[in-house]
Design an enzyme around this catalytic site. Structure first.
Site, short mmCIF file in Angstrom:
data_model
loop_
_atom_site.label_atom_id
_atom_site.label_comp_id
_atom_site.label_asym_id
_atom_site.label_seq_id
_atom_site.Cartn_x
_atom_site.Cartn_y
_atom_site.Cartn_z
N GLY A 355 0.85 -1.05 -0.04
CA GLY A 355 0.00 -0.13 0.04
C GLY A 355 0.73 1.23 0.09
O GLY A 355 0.43 2.18 -0.67
N GLY A 378 -0.14 -6.86 2.08
CA GLY A 378 0.06 -8.11 2.82
C GLY A 378 -0.09 -9.44 1.80
O GLY A 378 0.82 -10.37 2.13
#
Ligand code: AMP
Length: 398
Positions: A355, A378
């Site tokens: 991100g 993730g």
């Protein structure tokens, strides 16, 4: 893994798990709608096949079991409507599996879309609770998972829900399939030289991914806070910079392994230093050998940028995960923004994950210059570690 086009969805009730966890500013305005835009192909495909569509997503981390307006998905419904360019209304449920959601789902007609409220308003979501998953499953005949960014989590709408659909009634949406295929293809058959650029705060979060990448890449460039654990392992005095003392031996082992494998290993040669973790303070540009006692490195310096540019010059595949400095503060953002420019200007296939890194690339105005920007931080890291995502495994199970 089935993809949506492999199964029959014509006219059916379809539940699509999306990842609408988009960033918003302090006034609640969506600041980056990429995750919503990336979900459009799957949603449009269902509209075109006259499905009754139920969309679901989590949004940030509300206190489980409690409704809070600031975590509502209402702004997402609005943006989705604009992006889909449809005249029909998108129905917004007031709850997740309560009376309102049920009544609105029941009333759907062909091509209609209902968005459920934030899945995490129900405590069962993060607990992978079967009763909650069953309630979600009861909305539809077919389950589609298009939430790549959430697939590394064993949550009810990702994992437990799949038990209620057999293999011909569950599949990946186009976005999930694209993400998984892209990473696996890149890791299996990279065009060489293959260079990994790794940054961010800590070695611990990326240790497994680094070990896996070492086996595949020709060069590895390390920047950001994690570089200091490596510099310390090399015997440099890193002052107050971020160092994970307990991982110094591990960092040393990674550098030795790189040498054994013939992987070229690059660390910053200079840093932007400050005496405190703040923008409003004096900064110094110094070689890594000269970090003063009590000072900390918060960005890579100009010589490192030049070095990294040289190393990336002949790359044919680049994977980048993690910023080069504390890019959230303008003063320490240059290294990350320059890295984005450099990666974007190469002739390589460029893959950006995480991100923060996607945010850097966006700020640098390079998003359209990259080959692929992943919607999941993730989840993409887990793929780099060589793991099958729980959400993907659940789709494959009988
Ligand atoms: P990660 O979540 O591990 O990818 O780390 C991203 C975070 O690393 C960002 O919030 C950056 O501010 C932070 N970061 C990058 N470089 C440094 C540094 N030199 N010192 C402290 N934090 C850093």
């Amino acid at each position: 893994m089935n993809i949506i086009k492999d199964i029959d969805i014509e006219g059916k009730r379809v539940f699509i798990r999306c990842d609408f966890n988009v960033p918003k500013d302090e006034f609640g305005n969506i600041t980056d709608d990429r995750r919503i835009r990336e979900a459009l192909p799957t949603i449009r495909y269902c509209i075109d096949r006259d499905c009754k569509i139920v969309l679901a997503s989590h949004y940030e981390r509300p206190e489980p079991g409690k409704y809070e307006e600031r975590f509502s998905l209402k702004p997402v419904a609005k943006r989705l409507h604009t992006l889909l360019k449809i005249s029909k209304e998108i129905y917004m449920a007031e709850d997740v599996v309560g009376h309102d959601a049920k009544a609105k789902a029941e009333a759907l007609e062909a091509g209609d879309i209902l968005l459920l409220e934030n899945l995490r308003f129900e405590a069962g979501e993060t607990k992978n609770d079967e009763t909650f998953a069953k309630a979600l499953a009861s909305f539809a005949d077919v389950y589609i998972n298009d939430a790549f960014g959430a697939c590394h989590r064993k949550h009810a709408s990702i994992h437990a829900i799949t038990k209620f659909f057999d293999k011909s009634h569950k599949a990946a949406g186009f976005l999930l399939a694209k993400e998984v295929n892209f990473f696996s293809k890149m890791l299996e058959h990279p065009v060489r030289p293959f260079v990994a650029v790794v940054g961010g705060s800590k070695v611990s979060g990326k240790l497994q991914a680094m070990l896996k990448l070492l086996e595949k890449v020709d060069k590895i460039i390390v920047g950001g806070g994690m570089a200091f654990t490596f510099l310390k392992a090399m015997g440099y005095d890193t002052g107050n910079s971020l160092v994970e003392e307990e991982l110094i031996d591990e960092a040393d082992a990674i550098m030795r392994r790189a040498k054994e494998l013939g992987v070229k290993f690059y660390l910053p040669v200079d840093v932007v230093c400050a005496a405190e973790f703040s923008e409003n303070t004096t900064v110094k540009y110094l070689p890594v050998q000269e970090i003063p006692k009590g000072w900390m490195g918060l960005d890579i310096g100009p010589a490192s940028i030049r070095l990294f540019r040289e190393a990336l010059n002949d790359a044919k595949t680049i994977i980048w995960n993690g910023p080069m400095g504390v890019y959230e503060m303008d003063r320490y953002a240059k290294g990350s923004l320059m890295m984005s420019n450099i990666v974007a200007q190469t002739h390589a296939t460029t893959v950006v994950g995480g991100g923060d890194t996607a945010d850097v690339v966006n700020r640098a105005g390079d998003i359209d210059e990259m080959t692929f920007v992943s919607t999941g931080g993730g989840a993409s890291l887990k793929l780099l570690e060589g793991e099958t995502l729980p959400g993907v495994a659940a789709l494959e199970a009988e």
